[in-house]
Design an enzyme around this catalytic site. Structure first.
Site, PDB file in Angstrom:
ATOM      1  N   GLY A 188      -8.083   4.053  10.081  1.00  0.00           N
ATOM      2  CA  GLY A 188      -8.696   2.948   9.732  1.00  0.00           C
ATOM      3  C   GLY A 188      -8.815   2.554   8.265  1.00  0.00           C
ATOM      4  O   GLY A 188      -9.420   1.542   7.803  1.00  0.00           O
ATOM      5  N   THR A 189      -7.720   3.189   7.462  1.00  0.00           N
ATOM      6  CA  THR A 189      -7.964   3.102   5.962  1.00  0.00           C
ATOM      7  C   THR A 189      -7.241   1.643   5.587  1.00  0.00           C
ATOM      8  O   THR A 189      -7.664   1.096   4.643  1.00  0.00           O
ATOM      9  CB  THR A 189      -7.087   4.074   5.111  1.00  0.00           C
ATOM     10  OG1 THR A 189      -5.778   4.299   5.898  1.00  0.00           O
ATOM     11  CG2 THR A 189      -7.633   5.353   5.066  1.00  0.00           C
ATOM     12  N   GLY A 190      -6.259   1.079   6.418  1.00  0.00           N
ATOM     13  CA  GLY A 190      -5.864   0.119   6.314  1.00  0.00           C
ATOM     14  C   GLY A 190      -6.764  -1.117   6.197  1.00  0.00           C
ATOM     15  O   GLY A 190      -6.805  -2.118   5.524  1.00  0.00           O
ATOM     16  N   CYS A 191      -7.399  -1.236   7.543  1.00  0.00           N
ATOM     17  CA  CYS A 191      -8.480  -2.215   7.785  1.00  0.00           C
ATOM     18  C   CYS A 191      -9.584  -2.286   6.922  1.00  0.00           C
ATOM     19  O   CYS A 191      -9.837  -3.435   6.142  1.00  0.00           O
ATOM     20  CB  CYS A 191      -9.033  -1.968   9.382  1.00  0.00           C
ATOM     21  SG  CYS A 191      -7.994  -1.774  10.600  1.00  0.00           S
ATOM     22  N   LYS A 226       0.868  -1.183   0.044  1.00  0.00           N
ATOM     23  CA  LYS A 226      -0.156   0.084  -0.048  1.00  0.00           C
ATOM     24  C   LYS A 226       0.794   1.077   0.184  1.00  0.00           C
ATOM     25  O   LYS A 226       2.088   1.423   0.775  1.00  0.00           O
ATOM     26  CB  LYS A 226      -1.071   0.185   1.283  1.00  0.00           C
ATOM     27  CG  LYS A 226      -1.750  -1.307   1.235  1.00  0.00           C
ATOM     28  CD  LYS A 226      -2.757  -1.161   2.564  1.00  0.00           C
ATOM     29  CE  LYS A 226      -1.876  -1.392   3.679  1.00  0.00           C
ATOM     30  NZ  LYS A 226      -2.842  -1.765   4.979  1.00  0.00           N
ATOM     31  N   THR A 274      -8.026   9.850   8.064  1.00  0.00           N
ATOM     32  CA  THR A 274      -7.691   8.446   7.319  1.00  0.00           C
ATOM     33  C   THR A 274      -7.388   7.574   8.614  1.00  0.00           C
ATOM     34  O   THR A 274      -7.050   6.232   8.227  1.00  0.00           O
ATOM     35  CB  THR A 274      -6.188   8.803   6.696  1.00  0.00           C
ATOM     36  OG1 THR A 274      -5.251   9.210   7.647  1.00  0.00           O
ATOM     37  CG2 THR A 274      -6.476   9.571   5.403  1.00  0.00           C
TER      38      THR A 274
END
Ligand code: ADP
Ligand SMILES: Cc1ncc(COP(=O)(O)OP(=O)(O)O)c(N)n1
Length: 276
Positions: free
Chosen positions: A210-213, A175, A208
């Site tokens: 929690g974007t990865g989750c 990412k 942003t």
């Protein structure tokens, strides 16, 4: 009617933007029946992590067994696993139930700096969990910690992806949210032989959390519906892009993303022009 099912094994975020809460919202928005096994409770809001309360390993595994023995699942997503013991138990259960559509989001550190994975658990993640990952979704600091090489330039990101694949991961999504100095956010998908780029305009916002989750949960939702990895990643990129752009502006710090934005955009696009 076939109902796609997905299980998230992750930590609870009381603020609702990351962790189990983000995963279940994402599954629901993508029309996938969501189930959960909670690894830890966090007291958390948009300003940071105030407390971390890991669950006993047996409690984590019993939740997984409850699902394995009855409902079953079409895909699994792992997030905050916290300890080497939880990782070892989860890895054993993935094998026991033959779950192969597994997305591993190697959560280590929250945006505010709180440690969501103990230092001695990194080795367990590499040796026990990565070999079972169909898709691994590290951000740049996580890729550095796992691959043991610097991850800043495009070539460094590619080299880290190759090193992570050597642990047995089938696909790596590197990412690009942490890349500096670019108006475009590029996520790189490595399938063991080549790279595919998924690019989108960078949204300049502090919201942003929690974007990865959310991104990893959207990939798992696609896999649960029978999509191939590239298709699931493409949809997940659209999903998180909409969720970041149509920000909710909640809280005083890094606010959550908007999990219903993607569905609302699809609905608006499907509506006849005069009805809008
Ligand atoms: N500012 C941004 N604008 C657009 N997309 C972003 C932005 N930040 C992150 N993303 C996307 O959100 C997802 C998570 O990215 P990243 O920030 O690298 O991971 P993490 O949230 O785990 O730190 C990726 O798909 C990335 O492309
Ligand atoms: C309970 C819990 N799990 C994971 C995270 C990390 O979430 P992430 O999507 O990487 O977003 P940030 O925390 O970096 O904003 C979390 N905070 N809490």
């Amino acid at each position: 009617m076939t109902i796609a099912r997905a299980l998230t094994i992750a930590g609870s975020d009381s603020g609702g933007g990351a962790g189990i809460q983000a995963d279940l919202k994402t599954f629901q928005e993508l029309r996938v029946f969501g189930m959960s096994a909670i690894t830890a409770i966090t007291a958390q809001n948009t300003l940071g992590v105030l407390g971390i309360y890991p669950l006993p390993v047996d409690a984590v595994l019993q939740q997984i067994d409850a699902i394995g023995a009855d409902l079953g699942t079409d895909a699994v997503k792992t997030g905050m696993l916290f300890s080497a013991d939880i990782i070892a138990g989860v890895a054993e259960r993935l094998r026991r139930y033959g779950w192969s559509r597994v997305v591993v989001d190697p959560v280590m550190i929250a945006k505010g700096g709180a440690k969501l994975l103990q230092d001695d658990a990194v080795r367990a993640m590499k040796e026990k969990l990565l070999p079972q990952a169909l898709v691994l979704t590290p951000n740049m600091p996580e890729a550095e910690a796992l691959a043991g090489v610097p991850v800043r330039t495009l070539e460094e990101r590619k080299e880290a992806a190759r090193r992570l694949a050597a642990y047995g991961v089938k696909h790596v999504v590197m990412k690009g949210g942490h890349e500096e100095g670019s108006d475009v956010v590029v996520d790189l998908l490595y399938d063991g032989s080549g790279f595919t780029e998924f690019a989108s305009p960078r949204v300049y916002t502090r919201h942003t959390h929690g974007t990865g989750c959310t991104f990893a949960a959207a990939v798992a939702a696609g896999l649960a519906k029978g999509q191939g990895v590239a298709e699931a990643v493409a949809t997940a990129k659209q999903f998180i892009g909409a969720a970041i752009e149509d920000s909710l502006e909640l809280g005083q710090g890094h606010g959550p993303t908007n999990h219903w934005a993607y569905r609302e955009r699809l609905a608006a696009a499907a509506m006849p022009k005069e009805g809008r």
